[in-house]
Design an enzyme around this catalytic site. Structure first.
Site, PDB file in Angstrom:
ATOM      1  N   ARG A  30       0.836  -1.187   0.000  1.00  0.00           N
ATOM      2  CA  ARG A  30       0.000   0.000   0.000  1.00  0.00           C
ATOM      3  C   ARG A  30       0.877   1.245   0.000  1.00  0.00           C
ATOM      4  NH1 ARG A  30      -1.855   0.954   4.277  1.00  0.00           N
ATOM      5  NH2 ARG A  30      -1.209  -0.857   5.478  1.00  0.00           N
TER       6      ARG A  30
ATOM      7  N   TYR B 178      -1.406  -3.573  -6.896  1.00  0.00           N
ATOM      8  CA  TYR B 178      -1.267  -4.257  -5.607  1.00  0.00           C
ATOM      9  C   TYR B 178      -2.597  -4.292  -4.835  1.00  0.00           C
ATOM     10  CZ  TYR B 178      -0.396  -5.089  -0.741  1.00  0.00           C
ATOM     11  OH  TYR B 178      -0.499  -5.584   0.535  1.00  0.00           O
TER      12      TYR B 178
ATOM     13  N   GLY C 238      -4.146  -3.895  -1.779  1.00  0.00           N
ATOM     14  CA  GLY C 238      -4.787  -2.813  -1.035  1.00  0.00           C
ATOM     15  C   GLY C 238      -5.044  -1.572  -1.868  1.00  0.00           C
TER      16      GLY C 238
ATOM     17  N   LYS D 136      -9.715  -2.147   1.544  1.00  0.00           N
ATOM     18  CA  LYS D 136      -9.361  -1.025   2.411  1.00  0.00           C
ATOM     19  C   LYS D 136     -10.080   0.258   1.989  1.00  0.00           C
ATOM     20  CE  LYS D 136      -7.165  -3.643   4.989  1.00  0.00           C
ATOM     21  NZ  LYS D 136      -5.800  -3.969   5.297  1.00  0.00           N
TER      22      LYS D 136
ATOM     23  N   HIS E 278     -10.483  -2.234  11.337  1.00  0.00           N
ATOM     24  CA  HIS E 278      -9.400  -3.104  10.850  1.00  0.00           C
ATOM     25  C   HIS E 278      -9.179  -4.206  11.887  1.00  0.00           C
ATOM     26  CE1 HIS E 278      -4.954  -3.281   9.271  1.00  0.00           C
ATOM     27  NE2 HIS E 278      -5.725  -4.118   8.614  1.00  0.00           N
TER      28      HIS E 278
ATOM     29  N   SER F   6      -1.385  -3.437  10.231  1.00  0.00           N
ATOM     30  CA  SER F   6      -1.031  -4.312   9.120  1.00  0.00           C
ATOM     31  C   SER F   6       0.201  -5.150   9.451  1.00  0.00           C
ATOM     32  CB  SER F   6      -0.757  -3.469   7.877  1.00  0.00           C
ATOM     33  OG  SER F   6      -1.901  -2.704   7.569  1.00  0.00           O
TER      34      SER F   6
ATOM     35  N   CYS G  12       0.619  -7.380  11.735  1.00  0.00           N
ATOM     36  CA  CYS G  12       0.879  -7.492  13.169  1.00  0.00           C
ATOM     37  C   CYS G  12       0.095  -8.628  13.815  1.00  0.00           C
ATOM     38  CB  CYS G  12       0.592  -6.176  13.866  1.00  0.00           C
ATOM     39  SG  CYS G  12       1.814  -4.910  13.458  1.00  0.00           S
TER      40      CYS G  12
ATOM     41  N   ASP H 232      -9.465  -9.602   8.810  1.00  0.00           N
ATOM     42  CA  ASP H 232      -8.897  -8.281   8.514  1.00  0.00           C
ATOM     43  C   ASP H 232      -9.861  -7.120   8.759  1.00  0.00           C
ATOM     44  OD1 ASP H 232      -6.493  -6.925   7.472  1.00  0.00           O
ATOM     45  OD2 ASP H 232      -7.761  -6.328   5.795  1.00  0.00           O
TER      46      ASP H 232
ATOM     47  N   ARG I  27       1.947 -12.202  -0.544  1.00  0.00           N
ATOM     48  CA  ARG I  27       0.614 -12.500  -0.012  1.00  0.00           C
ATOM     49  C   ARG I  27      -0.013 -13.713  -0.685  1.00  0.00           C
ATOM     50  NH1 ARG I  27      -1.824  -8.703   3.934  1.00  0.00           N
ATOM     51  NH2 ARG I  27      -0.152  -7.222   4.251  1.00  0.00           N
TER      52      ARG I  27
ATOM     53  N   PHE J 262       1.946 -16.879  18.708  1.00  0.00           N
ATOM     54  CA  PHE J 262       1.204 -17.845  17.886  1.00  0.00           C
ATOM     55  C   PHE J 262       0.238 -18.670  18.740  1.00  0.00           C
ATOM     56  CE2 PHE J 262       5.232 -16.753  15.753  1.00  0.00           C
ATOM     57  CZ  PHE J 262       4.703 -16.155  14.624  1.00  0.00           C
TER      58      PHE J 262
ATOM     59  N   ASN K 144      -0.574 -17.793  22.279  1.00  0.00           N
ATOM     60  CA  ASN K 144      -1.430 -16.636  22.587  1.00  0.00           C
ATOM     61  C   ASN K 144      -2.772 -17.087  23.167  1.00  0.00           C
ATOM     62  OD1 ASN K 144       0.575 -14.905  21.682  1.00  0.00           O
ATOM     63  ND2 ASN K 144      -0.238 -14.814  19.589  1.00  0.00           N
TER      64      ASN K 144
HETATM   65  P1  GTP Z   1      -2.500  -7.583   7.348  1.00  0.00           P
HETATM   66  O1  GTP Z   1      -3.033  -8.614   6.419  1.00  0.00           O
HETATM   67  O2  GTP Z   1      -1.385  -6.778   6.757  1.00  0.00           O
HETATM   68  O3  GTP Z   1      -3.561  -6.682   7.914  1.00  0.00           O
HETATM   69  O4  GTP Z   1      -1.747  -8.338   8.539  1.00  0.00           O
HETATM   70  P2  GTP Z   1      -2.179  -9.242   9.799  1.00  0.00           P
HETATM   71  O5  GTP Z   1      -2.413  -8.364  10.979  1.00  0.00           O
HETATM   72  O6  GTP Z   1      -3.242 -10.191   9.424  1.00  0.00           O
HETATM   73  O7  GTP Z   1      -0.815 -10.002  10.121  1.00  0.00           O
HETATM   74  P3  GTP Z   1      -0.436 -11.562  10.060  1.00  0.00           P
HETATM   75  O8  GTP Z   1      -1.268 -12.404  10.976  1.00  0.00           O
HETATM   76  O9  GTP Z   1      -0.394 -11.951   8.641  1.00  0.00           O
HETATM   77  O10 GTP Z   1       1.027 -11.534  10.663  1.00  0.00           O
HETATM   78  C1  GTP Z   1       2.068 -10.767  10.129  1.00  0.00           C
HETATM   79  C2  GTP Z   1       3.393 -11.287  10.582  1.00  0.00           C
HETATM   80  O11 GTP Z   1       3.470 -11.326  12.006  1.00  0.00           O
HETATM   81  C3  GTP Z   1       3.659 -12.703  10.083  1.00  0.00           C
HETATM   82  O12 GTP Z   1       4.985 -12.783   9.626  1.00  0.00           O
HETATM   83  C4  GTP Z   1       3.458 -13.542  11.319  1.00  0.00           C
HETATM   84  O13 GTP Z   1       4.228 -14.721  11.290  1.00  0.00           O
HETATM   85  C5  GTP Z   1       3.872 -12.611  12.456  1.00  0.00           C
HETATM   86  N1  GTP Z   1       3.156 -12.939  13.718  1.00  0.00           N
HETATM   87  C6  GTP Z   1       1.824 -13.169  13.859  1.00  0.00           C
HETATM   88  N2  GTP Z   1       1.514 -13.510  15.135  1.00  0.00           N
HETATM   89  C7  GTP Z   1       2.679 -13.472  15.831  1.00  0.00           C
HETATM   90  C8  GTP Z   1       3.010 -13.722  17.203  1.00  0.00           C
HETATM   91  O14 GTP Z   1       2.171 -14.047  18.047  1.00  0.00           O
HETATM   92  N3  GTP Z   1       4.315 -13.570  17.542  1.00  0.00           N
HETATM   93  C9  GTP Z   1       5.275 -13.207  16.635  1.00  0.00           C
HETATM   94  N4  GTP Z   1       6.531 -13.089  17.055  1.00  0.00           N
HETATM   95  N5  GTP Z   1       4.996 -12.979  15.326  1.00  0.00           N
HETATM   96  C10 GTP Z   1       3.720 -13.102  14.930  1.00  0.00           C
HETATM   97  C1  SPV Z   2      -3.006  -4.405   5.170  1.00  0.00           C
HETATM   98  O1  SPV Z   2      -2.026  -3.802   4.686  1.00  0.00           O
HETATM   99  O2  SPV Z   2      -3.478  -4.116   6.287  1.00  0.00           O
HETATM  100  C2  SPV Z   2      -3.618  -5.532   4.445  1.00  0.00           C
HETATM  101  C3  SPV Z   2      -3.195  -5.783   3.080  1.00  0.00           C
HETATM  102  O3  SPV Z   2      -4.495  -6.186   4.977  1.00  0.00           O
HETATM  103  S1  SPV Z   2      -3.931  -4.671   1.964  1.00  0.00           S
HETATM  104  O4  SPV Z   2      -5.203  -5.221   1.534  1.00  0.00           O
HETATM  105  O5  SPV Z   2      -3.011  -4.555   0.839  1.00  0.00           O
HETATM  106  O6  SPV Z   2      -4.133  -3.388   2.579  1.00  0.00           O
HETATM  107 MN    MN Z   3      -5.048  -5.419   6.947  1.00  0.00          MN
END
Ligand code: GTP
Ligand code: SPV
Ligand code: MN
Length: 613
Positions: A91, A230, A232, A239, A259, A281, A283, A306, A398, A520, A523
């Site tokens: 994005r 891309y 987003g 978004k 979000h 994002s 996280c 999301d 992705r 992971f 949690n």
């Molecule tokens: P968007 O799609 O961008 O909105 O992201 P999201 O919030 O869905 O993030 P996602 O779950 O895809 O995690 C992003 C990154 O954080 C990945 O590389 C995960 O492996 C890492 N991650 C997720 N949960 C944890 C956790 O509990 N601990 C750690 N250390 N890393 C984590």
């Molecule tokens: C984010 O960046 O928070 C996403 C991916 O979930 S996108 O749809 O590209 O914004």
């Molecule tokens: Mn997102």
């Protein structure tokens, strides 16, 4: 000369005819499509019907023209890899604009331009931008078609990749067109990759333009996106609509577009609770949405990963839906030991973007397996071996896959569910404890408004840099964020039984730079405490920043986290918190008078508690 006749020569032959519907909305839709076609001058208009056959044909055409690489169907059936232009991988917040009539309504956290001025800027870019291409008309529903919280939209786009992605991420179909024809309101979204083709020009695998604009007109409920393919920036239902435009609708109509992931947690006694969580994002939303608890007896069902729309219901509670139909998830870090549910979800029918290709026609990314294959083709199509000093997959690579395919998906994932708890989180190496409970709704809104997080690869910018990301909505709030804080406070008066609010942080680090918490599946131990708090069965102690668990009350059985790490995970350092409060004050000041007095009062109260602790 433009034609609506199907092409006779490729896989899409026989698809794309204009649907014939009558009704008050039909003429308006047709007129709009005609107007956009006049402007962008496509060779052809294809009305997307959303059938599986059409989706397959679209994919077949993209494979034939080199847009997609088909993976080995024995390894990963019906799955494809797209490689983006190297400059079109995330994005672009600096190119994203909220063009409200009044600049104050966009607020200091959004780029703003006057609507007329912005239209004058982008019109010339869109003029003729679809020459040599097909303009697809994609009617979509966010939320199940006709559902009580659902909203409709139409995207016109010259990107078949966007069409396929929208097909996975939303509900596309003629039933949507019929509702529009009947007069149901809808949002207009226009997308062009900005790469017109002159006769005889060869196309490229990922057309885009160096000049990019992602523009929102909240007053007229329109999105115009130019130059990027891309996710987003190109899947405008996501978004652009479901957060930026929908947040404005929510402000005006008394609901919330957030979000957030959405899950159902089932305790060992079989009692079910719905939890939404806002993390910035990349996280951890997708990961928590697919959590496989390591503690016995607990289960988590996925509802969304999301975006969550929340409305007050007649029963005195908040009700939530996931408006999407698929996951557009971060690939790196997704593996058997971190998110086995995602790995299982990705068995087939996946559209991958910017991951690495294995020599046997499958995909790989950092974290999928502990050891990298000996040879790969990286996300830019270059040979790659494990001694390379660059990642094989782009950090923001992705996967796009239908939500129904997750083994953890709840049976009722398309329905609205009552909300029991809301979590706010971010990526914080210091200060923020593993979990803390808000004293009440107002304090919870304060916690949400103060979220900061380290930047990730999901948007342009320096990865790791700490920045404010209140409610994980900084890049997605379609109006003045101070007004958004006020809207959240007001929402507290719209339900008798409000969700309880918590802040979590899986990312605190020790002095040596390693994560203190295993994260992971583990949690689930934090979720267990949160649910037992809802049940009135777990203890908490008041701290200056909120209610903390009594550490003995956390279920840590079978977990090897050293005492001193646990202590550090919950350490509240007064000086750091006073510094944090100072930064919050400076952040609030950027909004001037618009910040609600109740949040200023919360900040004062935080300082008092820290000083007297
Ligand atoms: P968007 O799609 O961008 O909105 O992201 P999201 O919030 O869905 O993030 P996602 O779950 O895809 O995690 C992003 C990154 O954080 C990945 O590389 C995960 O492996 C890492 N991650 C997720 N949960 C944890 C956790 O509990 N601990 C750690 N250390 N890393 C984590
Ligand atoms: C984010 O960046 O928070 C996403 C991916 O979930 S996108 O749809 O590209 O914004
Ligand atoms: Mn997102």
């Amino acid at each position: 000369p433009r034609t609506t006749a199907p092409l006779a020569t490729d896989a899409l032959a026989g698809f794309g005819a204009q649907p014939a519907y009558d009704g008050p909305g039909a003429a308006e839709l047709l007129a709009w499509v005609e107007e956009i076609a006049e402007l962008t001058e496509p060779d052809r208009i294809h009305w997307v019907s959303g059938t599986p056959d059409e989706h397959d044909a679209l994919i077949a055409r993209m494979v034939a023209d080199g847009t997609l690489i088909a993976l080995d169907p024995q390894k990963r059936p019906n799955s494809y890899l797209a490689r983006s232009h190297p400059g079109d991988v995330a994005r672009l917040e600096s190119r994203t604009f909220i063009c409200s009539e009044d600049e104050e309504d966009a607020g200091p956290t959004n780029n703003w331009a006057a609507p007329d001025e912005m239209r004058r800027t982008i019109q010339p870019l869109f003029r003729g931008s679809m020459r040599g291409r097909t303009m697809f008309v994609v009617p979509f529903s966010m939320g199940k078609v006709g559902g009580p919280i659902s909203q409709l939209g139409v995207q016109v786009t010259d990107s078949p990749y966007a069409v396929a992605s929208i097909g996975l991420m939303t509900r596309v179909g003629e039933d949507v067109t019929r509702l529009i024809a009947e007069g149901t309101p809808w949002v207009r979204t226009v997308h062009s990759v900005g790469a017109p083709l002159a006769p005889g020009d060869a196309d490229v695998a990922w057309p885009c333009n160096d000049e990019k604009y992602i523009v929102h007109f909240p007053d007229s409920l329109e999105v115009w996106s130019y130059g990027s393919g891309y996710g987003g920036n190109a899947i405008l239902a996501k978004k652009c609509y479901a957060l930026r435009i929908a947040s404005v609708l929510g402000r005006d109509q008394g609901w919330l577009a957030e979000h957030m992931l959405l899950i159902r947690v089932i305790d060992p006694e079989g009692r079910a609770y719905q939890v939404a969580a806002a993390f910035p994002s990349a996280c951890g939303k997708t990961n928590l949405a697919m959590l496989r608890p390591t503690i016995p007896g607990w289960r988590v069902e996925t509802l969304g990963d999301d975006i969550t729309w929340i409305r007050p219901g007649d029963d005195g509670r908040f009700h939530a839906i996931n408006p999407e139909a698929g996951f557009f998830g971060v690939a790196p870090g997704t593996g058997e030991s971190t998110n086995v549910t995602a790995v299982e979800t990705l068995w087939g029918n996946v559209l991958f973007t910017n991951v690495a290709l294995t020599d046997d026609g499958d995909v790989w990314w950092e974290g999928l397996t502990d050891e990298a294959p000996e040879h790969l083709v990286d996300w830019q199509g270059q040979d790659w071996t494990p001694d390379a000093d660059r990642p094989a997959a782009h950090p923001n690579s992705r996967f796009t896959v239908s939500a129904a395919q997750a083994p953890s998906i709840a049976d009722d994932w398309e329905e609205a569910v009552p909300l029991d708890a809301i979590l706010f989180g971010g990526r914080r190496a210091t200060n923020v404890p593993l979990v803390v409970e808000a004293f009440d709704w107002e304090h919870g809104v304060f916690l949400g408004s103060t979220i900061s997080s380290e930047r990730t690869a999901a948007a342009e910018g320096v990865v790791g840099e700490l920045r404010r990301d209140p409610f994980a909505m900084m890049p997605f709030c379609g109006y003045n964020m101070a007004d958004y804080f006020g809207h959240w406070l007001e929402m507290g008066g719209k339900a008798e039984r409000l969700p309880r609010v918590f802040q979590v942080n899986w990312f605190r680090k020790g002095a040596d730079g390693r994560f203190l918490w295993p994260g992971f599946g583990e949690n689930s131990r934090v979720i267990d405490w949160i649910i037992r708090r809802l049940q009135g069965e777990a203890e908490a102690v008041d701290s200056p920043i909120g209610r903390l668990p009594v550490v003995d009350d956390l279920n840590l059985s079978g977990l090897d986290v050293p005492e001193e790490d646990l202590a550090e995970l919950f350490d509240i350092d007064p000086d750091s918190w006073l510094a944090e409060a100072q930064l919050t004050e400076e952040f609030y000041d950027t909004f001037g008078e618009r910040v609600p007095g109740a949040l200023r009062a919360q900040l004062d109260a935080l300082r008092d508690r820290v000083k007297t602790a």
